[in-house]
Design an enzyme around this catalytic site. Structure first.
Site, PDB file in Angstrom:
ATOM      1  N   ASN A  70       0.922  -1.530  -0.181  1.00 55.28           N
ATOM      2  CA  ASN A  70       0.445  -0.106   0.255  1.00 55.28           C
ATOM      3  C   ASN A  70       1.028   1.433  -0.212  1.00 55.28           C
ATOM      4  O   ASN A  70       2.380   1.236   0.534  1.00 55.28           O
ATOM      5  CB  ASN A  70      -1.083  -0.115   1.261  1.00 55.28           C
ATOM      6  CG  ASN A  70      -0.265   0.888   2.661  1.00 55.28           C
ATOM      7  OD1 ASN A  70      -0.398   2.017   2.984  1.00 55.28           O
ATOM      8  ND2 ASN A  70       0.377  -0.102   3.596  1.00 55.28           N
ATOM      9  N   ALA A  71       0.407   2.779  -0.448  1.00 56.61           N
ATOM     10  CA  ALA A  71       0.812   3.737  -1.033  1.00 56.61           C
ATOM     11  C   ALA A  71       0.175   5.215  -0.056  1.00 56.61           C
ATOM     12  O   ALA A  71      -0.103   5.235  -1.681  1.00 56.61           O
ATOM     13  CB  ALA A  71       1.576   3.989  -1.575  1.00 56.61           C
ATOM     14  N   GLY A  73      -0.646   7.010   1.618  1.00 52.66           N
ATOM     15  CA  GLY A  73      -0.120   8.161   1.473  1.00 52.66           C
ATOM     16  C   GLY A  73      -1.210   9.500   2.806  1.00 52.66           C
ATOM     17  O   GLY A  73      -0.748  10.540   2.565  1.00 52.66           O
ATOM     18  N   CYS A 129       5.867   5.185   9.238  1.00 50.37           N
ATOM     19  CA  CYS A 129       4.868   5.291   7.612  1.00 50.37           C
ATOM     20  C   CYS A 129       6.151   5.041   6.934  1.00 50.37           C
ATOM     21  O   CYS A 129       7.621   6.433   6.691  1.00 50.37           O
ATOM     22  CB  CYS A 129       4.411   6.155   7.325  1.00 50.37           C
ATOM     23  SG  CYS A 129       3.621   6.179   5.489  1.00 50.37           S
ATOM     24  N   LYS A 164       5.258   2.768  17.686  1.00 45.69           N
ATOM     25  CA  LYS A 164       4.884   2.220  16.711  1.00 45.69           C
ATOM     26  C   LYS A 164       6.182   2.054  15.796  1.00 45.69           C
ATOM     27  O   LYS A 164       6.431   3.954  14.974  1.00 45.69           O
ATOM     28  CB  LYS A 164       3.781   2.448  15.628  1.00 45.69           C
ATOM     29  CG  LYS A 164       3.945   1.527  14.251  1.00 45.69           C
ATOM     30  CD  LYS A 164       2.258   1.137  14.005  1.00 45.69           C
ATOM     31  CE  LYS A 164       2.352  -0.114  13.164  1.00 45.69           C
ATOM     32  NZ  LYS A 164       0.825  -0.390  12.549  1.00 45.69           N
ATOM     33  N   GLY A 216       1.233  -8.521   5.739  1.00 47.20           N
ATOM     34  CA  GLY A 216       0.276  -9.478   5.848  1.00 47.20           C
ATOM     35  C   GLY A 216       1.458 -10.363   5.922  1.00 47.20           C
ATOM     36  O   GLY A 216       2.531 -10.571   6.363  1.00 47.20           O
TER      37      GLY A 216
HETATM   38  O1  RRO Z   1      -0.755   5.842   4.603  1.00 48.84           O
HETATM   39  C1  RRO Z   1      -0.009   5.183   4.343  1.00 48.84           C
HETATM   40  O2  RRO Z   1      -0.039   4.609   3.070  1.00 48.84           O
HETATM   41  C2  RRO Z   1       0.469   4.216   5.333  1.00 48.84           C
HETATM   42  C3  RRO Z   1       0.499   4.617   6.678  1.00 48.84           C
HETATM   43 BR1  RRO Z   1       0.682   6.567   7.082  1.00 48.84          BR
HETATM   44  C4  RRO Z   1       1.579   3.930   7.206  1.00 48.84           C
HETATM   45  O3  RRO Z   1       1.632   3.873   8.999  1.00 48.84           O
HETATM   46  N1  RRO Z   1       1.947   2.344   7.031  1.00 48.84           N
HETATM   47  C5  RRO Z   1       2.016   2.489   5.816  1.00 48.84           C
HETATM   48  O4  RRO Z   1       1.778   1.300   5.349  1.00 48.84           O
HETATM   49  N2  RRO Z   1       1.259   3.154   4.815  1.00 48.84           N
END
Ligand code: RRO
Length: 304
Positions: A70-71, A73, A129, A164, A216
């Site tokens: 995922n991205a 953002g 992140c 975290k 995952g």
């Molecule tokens: O929002 C994101 O794209 C995101 C965040 Br804030 C995060 O802490 N970890 C991640 O994999 N995506």
């Protein structure tokens, strides 16, 4: 009645050791309530900042053979507009933990203050992140800055502050030590791993942001190693996060030293029943092995 599965975590009372991870179903009070009703011991919101953000262009998610990339953002409505969601989530009956991010220690402080005022039971500082510039892992990878941010947030509030951490470092235990020096009440290990995918037809990176974070099953062994290393070196409560998909995964994390586990990607794959099914699985494991309480298995893998 004695609840075998209840566990205390940095001053929070959890009815069971499962928690919703940040970033999944965490943008509204209603969705957080649904997760609580499904049996989570605590819920964590999407990371919230000082100003609204729309996030990155699509695609923001791509499924790979071994996990999700995922991205997003950091899309979020800002703490000002999120306060009412926190208030609504509070009716869920389990601790509500607000994930907070900022582009400076001062921003972390401001969001911390407003989230606490809105009724958060605890905060989770997102210093991990992997793909948003000037925040997240750019803070968490710098132990001096990490300590400063945690200290600043701690000074601002009396509610527990969880931190975290990112696995995208040479030595995660050093980061846990820095967070502890800053006053962290607990460590969450881990956020996603920096990763990417390329489309061989278009010959281009798939994600709008090119780089993303992998979550995952693929990252579970890495997350487990991080929890084990932190437990061995730092006296701080730990929450395991990364690829927890069934009760065995949860028990593994607890044996490594986690007092609770967060579940994210598996909610997308398996649905909300996962909280109850993991809790039941842990309960049956305790029964079979003759343990009186889930607390007894925390860190057992370290005993010689
Ligand atoms: O929002 C994101 O794209 C995101 C965040 Br804030 C995060 O802490 N970890 C991640 O994999 N995506």
């Amino acid at each position: 009645m004695h609840n075998k599965l209840a566990i205390e975590l940095a001053g929070l009372q959890l009815a069971n050791p499962t928690m919703l991870a940040a970033g999944i179903l965490g943008l509204t009070g209603l969705s957080l309530n649904r997760v609580a009703e499904a049996g989570a011991g605590a819920v964590v919101t999407k990371s919230i900042g000082l100003k609204p953000r729309t996030g990155y262009n699509n695609p923001t998610m791509v499924q790979t053979d071994c996990g999700i990339l995922n991205a997003m953002g950091l899309p979020n409505p800002s703490i000002e507009h999120f306060a009412k969601e926190i208030d609504e989530a509070k009716t869920a009956g389990c601790p509500v933990i607000v994930s907070v991010y900022g582009f400076s220690a001062e921003e972390f402080v401001q969001v911390t203050k407003r989230a606490a005022d809105a009724g958060a039971d605890a905060l989770e500082l997102n210093v991990s992140c992997p793909h948003v510039e000037k925040t997240g892992s750019e803070i968490g990878q710098d132990t001096t800055l990490l300590e400063k941010v945690v200290k600043a947030a701690k000074r601002e509030t009396r509610i527990p502050v969880l931190v975290k951490l990112t696995p995208n470092v040479t030595d995660v235990a050093e980061c846990a030590k820095a967070a502890k020096r800053g006053g962290a009440d607990a460590i969450v290990a881990i956020n996603t791993l920096g990763a990417m995918a390329i489309n061989v037809e278009t010959t281009k990176p798939i994600l709008g942001n090119k780089f993303g974070g992998l979550s995952g099953p693929a990252i579970k062994p890495i997350a487990l190693r991080c929890v084990y290393e932190i437990y061995r070196q730092v006296n701080v409560p730990i929450i395991g996060c990364g690829g927890v998909s069934d009760w065995r995964d949860a028990v593994e994390f607890m044996l490594a030293g986690a007092r609770a586990v967060q579940i994210g990607t598996a909610v997308a794959f398996k649905g909300l029943d996962i909280f109850q099914s993991i809790t039941k699985g842990i309960d049956a494991y305790l029964e079979t092995k003759g343990f009186e309480s889930v607390k007894e298995i925390v860190g057992l893998a370290h005993q010689r």
